[in-house]
Each structure stands twice: as C-alpha cells, then as structure tokens.
Design a protein around this motif. Structure first.
Motif, PDB file in Angstrom:
ATOM      1  N   ASP A  86       1.860  -5.144 -12.258  1.00 30.39           N
ATOM      2  CA  ASP A  86       0.652  -5.313 -11.442  1.00 30.39           C
ATOM      3  C   ASP A  86       0.956  -5.459  -9.955  1.00 30.39           C
ATOM      4  O   ASP A  86       0.039  -5.609  -9.141  1.00 30.39           O
ATOM      5  N   GLN A  87       2.249  -5.386  -9.592  1.00 32.04           N
ATOM      6  CA  GLN A  87       2.637  -5.457  -8.175  1.00 32.04           C
ATOM      7  C   GLN A  87       3.098  -4.108  -7.633  1.00 32.04           C
ATOM      8  O   GLN A  87       3.534  -4.017  -6.494  1.00 32.04           O
ATOM      9  N   ARG A  88       3.016  -3.089  -8.436  1.00 30.84           N
ATOM     10  CA  ARG A  88       3.466  -1.771  -7.988  1.00 30.84           C
ATOM     11  C   ARG A  88       2.375  -1.086  -7.163  1.00 30.84           C
ATOM     12  O   ARG A  88       1.215  -1.482  -7.247  1.00 30.84           O
ATOM     13  N   ARG A  90      11.350  -6.578  -0.215  1.00 29.05           N
ATOM     14  CA  ARG A  90      10.490  -5.945  -1.203  1.00 29.05           C
ATOM     15  C   ARG A  90       9.061  -5.913  -0.667  1.00 29.05           C
ATOM     16  O   ARG A  90       8.523  -6.937  -0.230  1.00 29.05           O
ATOM     17  N   TYR A  91       8.443  -4.737  -0.730  1.00 30.46           N
ATOM     18  CA  TYR A  91       7.057  -4.594  -0.307  1.00 30.46           C
ATOM     19  C   TYR A  91       6.284  -4.067  -1.500  1.00 30.46           C
ATOM     20  O   TYR A  91       6.545  -2.970  -1.995  1.00 30.46           O
ATOM     21  N   ARG A  92       5.339  -4.873  -1.960  1.00 26.94           N
ATOM     22  CA  ARG A  92       4.648  -4.595  -3.217  1.00 26.94           C
ATOM     23  C   ARG A  92       3.167  -4.307  -2.976  1.00 26.94           C
ATOM     24  O   ARG A  92       2.549  -4.963  -2.140  1.00 26.94           O
ATOM     25  N   THR A  93       2.631  -3.381  -3.718  1.00 25.99           N
ATOM     26  CA  THR A  93       1.240  -2.910  -3.665  1.00 25.99           C
ATOM     27  C   THR A  93       1.012  -2.043  -2.437  1.00 25.99           C
ATOM     28  O   THR A  93       1.706  -2.173  -1.428  1.00 25.99           O
ATOM     29  N   GLU A  94       0.041  -1.171  -2.525  1.00 25.59           N
ATOM     30  CA  GLU A  94      -0.273  -0.271  -1.418  1.00 25.59           C
ATOM     31  C   GLU A  94      -0.646  -1.037  -0.156  1.00 25.59           C
ATOM     32  O   GLU A  94      -0.242  -0.672   0.953  1.00 25.59           O
ATOM     33  N   SER A  95      -1.414  -2.107  -0.315  1.00 23.76           N
ATOM     34  CA  SER A  95      -1.870  -2.844   0.867  1.00 23.76           C
ATOM     35  C   SER A  95      -0.701  -3.494   1.602  1.00 23.76           C
ATOM     36  O   SER A  95      -0.644  -3.469   2.840  1.00 23.76           O
ATOM     37  N   GLU A  96       0.244  -4.053   0.865  1.00 22.17           N
ATOM     38  CA  GLU A  96       1.399  -4.693   1.503  1.00 22.17           C
ATOM     39  C   GLU A  96       2.313  -3.651   2.147  1.00 22.17           C
ATOM     40  O   GLU A  96       2.844  -3.865   3.238  1.00 22.17           O
ATOM     41  N   ILE A  97       2.481  -2.529   1.478  1.00 25.97           N
ATOM     42  CA  ILE A  97       3.335  -1.457   2.015  1.00 25.97           C
ATOM     43  C   ILE A  97       2.748  -0.905   3.312  1.00 25.97           C
ATOM     44  O   ILE A  97       3.445  -0.769   4.318  1.00 25.97           O
ATOM     45  N   THR A  98       1.455  -0.604   3.300  1.00 19.90           N
ATOM     46  CA  THR A  98       0.845  -0.036   4.506  1.00 19.90           C
ATOM     47  C   THR A  98       0.775  -1.061   5.632  1.00 19.90           C
ATOM     48  O   THR A  98       0.951  -0.718   6.804  1.00 19.90           O
ATOM     49  N   ALA A  99       0.545  -2.328   5.288  1.00 24.14           N
ATOM     50  CA  ALA A  99       0.485  -3.368   6.323  1.00 24.14           C
ATOM     51  C   ALA A  99       1.832  -3.517   7.027  1.00 24.14           C
ATOM     52  O   ALA A  99       1.883  -3.788   8.234  1.00 24.14           O
TER      53      ALA A  99
END
Length: 260
Positions: free
Chosen positions: A51-53, A62-71
């Motif tokens: 659920d963190q992918r 580590r950058y998890r989820t689309e929102s964290e990656i884009t942020a």
C-alpha cells in the motif's frame, strides 16, 4: 544524485505515471518492475509494503507513493519542467492546490474504476493479460509466474475486490471522471488547470490510458482487435468522448516514445 530506482509491479498505472514524470522532469531513472505478487518480495526487500507503492530508491532514501515521489522530485526539476506550480513566494499557492486536488481525484477515484473494469475482464484470459504482466520484468519471473498463475489470478481478484458486478459499477466511476474532464475543458482551456501541462493532466491521461488503449502508454496494452467484443465496445465508447481525445492528445504532445 544517484540514479533513482523505480520499484513497482509491471502493469500498474502508477508505473507509467512515474516513468512519465521522470521523463518530463528530465531526470534519468532505472527500473525494477515485477509480475504481480512477485513485486511484494521486491517491496519487502526495500522495507516497503504494497500500500506504499510505487517506491523510488535513491541510495539510502525511500520515496513511497506517487504523492511523495512527486513532492520530492518535482522541485528538483528545472522550473519549466515542473508539474506542480508554485506561488509567487515559492510556496504551493492556489493553483498548486488545485493541481493536487485534481490529481488526487483522477488517481484515487477515477483510476480505481479503470483498474476494476480492465483487470477483471483481462484476467478472464491469461493470454490477453500476460504481456502486460511480464513486460520489462526479470527473465526468470515469467516462467515462475506461469507455474503459479492461478495463485496470482486469485490474489488479484481478492486483493482488488474484482467481480463482474463491480466491473459494471466501475464503468460509472470512469464515466464520472470523463464527465469531470469535459466539464472542465468546456471553457476552451487547453489543460485541466489552465494554460500549462501539469501533474493533473498527466495523472488523468495515464489513468485513462488503459481504457482507451492510448498510444504512447509505456506499459503493454493489447490491440483492440484482441479484446472481446464487449470490451471493444467500452473502449470505443471512451475513445469517442472528448476526454478520451484529450487523454491521447496529452500523450501525443507531452510523452516521448519509450525505448523498448
């Protein structure tokens, strides 16, 4: 900066979102994508749950989820390549908040409908879904996955709460998403939040791509002729809509051809 490593399951829309984002940012990245279920082992290896992918690994970070990656990565891109607009003082601002709100809707709500419909129907025929499950994965995964295919199929059906009834309901969710796009674009604007391509446009296009079989999607999508007649009818319904045309236009204008 060490080259970011994208870890996810091969057929996920979130994989194409990340690929597209990195390409748009001009940031080179590597990939470690897997057949569904096999991806759980890879995520666990990096200390991440399903659920963190998607997961992006950069050294020890580590950058998890689309929102964290884009942020994290969007501010690292050149100003003209950023997907989340900043306000005058370098903060998010009203436009940035709107972009994220629209992005969240197409990611969390409309995409769920696309996934529910497409997965249920494509899982009825292993030959239809197999290329999308195995493209770009390690050489040893497809033969192993073939052996445990019934487990993969049942796992996806249960995990995603797939059924014929839910697939039909999911189409209404997708139609609502397309209605939203068409209402937004009705004033003649070229993009969902104004005059510039943003994360909202990218996320809608990638999320809608499987149900219109968009040209340019980096994951594998079947040819229309290979689909059952009922699925062809659905694909053509959404392709014929202005929002379907908008989806393809985003790929045509803002997505470079993917190697391989």
């Amino acid at each position: 900066m060490e080259t970011p490593l994208l870890v996810n399951l091969a057929p996920a829309v979130s994989t194409d979102v990340c690929r597209w984002c990195f390409q748009h940012w001009g940031i080179k990245n590597r990939e470690c994508v897997h057949v569904p279920v096999f991806h759980l082992v890879a995520l666990k290896w990096f200390g991440t749950s399903n659920d963190q992918r998607p997961l992006v690994v950069v050294g020890d970070e580590r950058y998890r989820t689309e929102s964290e990656i884009t942020a994290h990565f969007d501010p690292l891109a050149a100003p003209e390549r950023r997907l989340i607009p900043e306000g005058e003082l370098g903060e998010l601002g009203e436009l940035g908040e709107t972009v994220l709100a629209e992005t969240n809707y197409y990611h969390k709500t409309m995409r769920r409908g696309v996934v529910s419909y497409m997965y249920w129907n494509m899982l009825q025929n292993r030959q239809l879904v197999w290329p999308s499950f195995t493209k770009h994965t390690s050489w040893f995964e497809p033969p192993l996955a073939l052996i445990v295919w019934p487990v993969i199929r049942i796992g996806l059906i249960k995990g995603l709460d797939l059924s014929a009834e839910n697939a039909i309901k999911a189409l209404d969710v997708v139609r609502e998403g397309f209605d939203r796009v068409e209402a937004t674009l009705a004033d003649g604007r070229p993009y969902l939040t104004g005059d510039s391509f943003t994360l909202a446009d990218l996320t809608f296009a990638a999320s809608a791509a499987p149900i219109v079989l968009a040209d340019g999607y980096a994951g594998h999508l079947p040819e229309e002729a290979a689909l059952p007649a009922e699925m062809q009818t659905v694909v053509n319904e959404f392709r014929a809509r202005p929002a379907g045309d908008f989806c393809q236009r985003m790929y045509d204008l803002h997505r470079k051809p993917s190697a391989g």
